[in-house]
Design a protein around this motif. Sequence first.
Motif, short mmCIF file in Angstrom:
data_model
loop_
_atom_site.label_atom_id
_atom_site.label_comp_id
_atom_site.label_asym_id
_atom_site.label_seq_id
_atom_site.Cartn_x
_atom_site.Cartn_y
_atom_site.Cartn_z
N SER A 69 34.15 33.36 44.45
CA SER A 69 35.17 32.03 44.12
C SER A 69 36.02 31.91 42.78
O SER A 69 36.67 31.57 42.48
CB SER A 69 35.47 31.75 45.71
OG SER A 69 34.43 30.33 45.13
N ARG A 70 35.15 31.90 42.17
CA ARG A 70 35.00 31.49 40.44
C ARG A 70 36.17 32.53 39.83
O ARG A 70 36.28 32.44 38.88
CB ARG A 70 34.09 30.86 40.40
CG ARG A 70 32.70 30.36 40.50
CD ARG A 70 32.20 29.88 40.75
NE ARG A 70 31.67 29.61 38.38
CZ ARG A 70 30.84 30.02 38.21
NH1 ARG A 70 30.42 31.18 37.70
NH2 ARG A 70 31.34 28.78 36.52
N GLY A 71 36.37 33.69 40.18
CA GLY A 71 37.41 34.83 39.48
C GLY A 71 38.36 34.02 38.61
O GLY A 71 38.36 34.85 37.52
N GLY A 72 39.31 32.96 39.28
CA GLY A 72 40.59 32.77 37.95
C GLY A 72 39.57 31.70 36.91
O GLY A 72 39.86 32.10 35.62
N TYR A 73 38.29 31.01 37.91
CA TYR A 73 37.45 30.57 36.05
C TYR A 73 37.09 31.70 35.07
O TYR A 73 37.38 31.63 34.49
CB TYR A 73 36.48 29.65 36.41
CG TYR A 73 35.50 29.57 35.51
CD1 TYR A 73 35.94 28.56 34.43
CD2 TYR A 73 34.24 29.87 35.40
CE1 TYR A 73 35.15 28.40 33.57
CE2 TYR A 73 32.78 29.97 35.13
CZ TYR A 73 33.54 29.06 33.94
OH TYR A 73 32.41 29.00 32.44
N TYR A 74 36.36 32.55 35.91
CA TYR A 74 35.89 33.38 35.21
C TYR A 74 36.45 33.93 34.29
O TYR A 74 36.26 34.69 32.92
CB TYR A 74 34.77 34.81 35.74
CG TYR A 74 33.98 35.28 35.43
CD1 TYR A 74 32.70 33.97 35.26
CD2 TYR A 74 33.55 36.03 34.73
CE1 TYR A 74 31.50 34.35 34.20
CE2 TYR A 74 32.74 36.22 33.88
CZ TYR A 74 31.08 35.73 33.36
OH TYR A 74 30.11 36.44 33.30
N GLU A 75 37.48 34.67 34.68
CA GLU A 75 39.05 35.25 33.89
C GLU A 75 39.12 34.81 32.29
O GLU A 75 39.58 35.52 31.57
CB GLU A 75 40.16 35.84 34.56
CG GLU A 75 40.39 36.95 35.18
CD GLU A 75 39.97 38.21 34.09
OE1 GLU A 75 41.49 38.18 34.11
OE2 GLU A 75 39.18 38.55 34.31
N GLY A 76 38.83 33.19 32.38
CA GLY A 76 39.48 32.62 31.09
C GLY A 76 38.12 32.48 30.27
O GLY A 76 37.95 32.00 28.83
N SER A 77 36.90 32.98 30.84
CA SER A 77 35.41 32.55 30.19
C SER A 77 34.82 34.13 29.67
O SER A 77 34.57 34.65 28.70
CB SER A 77 34.61 31.92 31.13
OG SER A 77 32.69 31.61 30.77
#
Length: 349
Positions: A69-77
Amino acid sequence: MESAQSLNKSLLHGFREEQIYRIDHYLGKETVQNLLVTRFSNGIFEPLWNRNFIHHVEITSSEDIGVGSRGGYYEGSGALRDMVQNHLLLLASLVAMEPPALINADSMRNEIVKVLQSLRPIQKEEVEKFVLRGQYTSSEIKGKRRKAYREEEGVNPKSRTETFLAMKFYIDNWRWAGVPFYIRTGKQLPTRVTEIVIHFNATPHHLFAGDKAIMRQQNQLVIRIQPDEGILMKFGMKVPGAGFHVQDVNMDFHYSELNNTYLPSAYERLLLDCMLGDATLYSRGDAVEAAWRFVDPILKAWKEQPCIKVHGYPAGTWGPEESDQLIEGVETWRYPCKNLSGDGEYCEL
């Protein structure tokens, strides 16, 4: 680097540097701290801990899950910001640092900063030579389909964010000149494991070269951070019987053997240190900036040169095959198992 400098400048408007506790839970792990004890309390290791006896150093941190569920964060990381700039460069610094004068915040952090400032810069035009990135694709494991990264919630269907990174770099100082350091991290790999492997130089005279494989063997010291925490030494011994056939054997120690001692969690240990005013296991502002100074050209090269490849790798594998090309000579990455005991005899994933 620019945002790290801006943040540090803002913090120093309201606080002195010694009042700021930048937390990195990796420094709270018992086995990470034991790396220092292994090096500096044993006469059998420290004399060998330099370019004269060590061929290369390898650090692996793998996860067997995706971004969830951390895809939104990981996209910017991505893996470089998420794992390398902080955790893995920190582990490399603890491997490479000089002995501190005292075990206190100033002495320890001074030595860590010296290592980070000694990292040989990777120029933007050299990024493809020293850094390889990958992204997991869908696959089927034990009859169950694993999603591709681009199928995860919150992820751009055309994303070029790296979920795997392998890197080769050098530390330009007296102790480590010419010794390559290799870092590898990724998601959806076969198992969850973090370990440091010290590869010692092979013997100068291959006395038992009848077995050609022996010519490629090196002594290894494996420092397992997680799971099955412990230390493993691999060295050659004679196989019983006629002739001089040599095979690798293991000598290991497991932290589970010290089960009569309460071990606090990493954050528990660090938060207590903060309350006691002990900053030894906390990052200092100049160390954070030095790490970003090393990482920034890689990020800028990826942004400015979209032709730099993002290699796909099926979920459940050890990343792109091309990562083996980073390793010099005939060596390859060590492919660790979840179990440290029985290493080389069976593999638990």
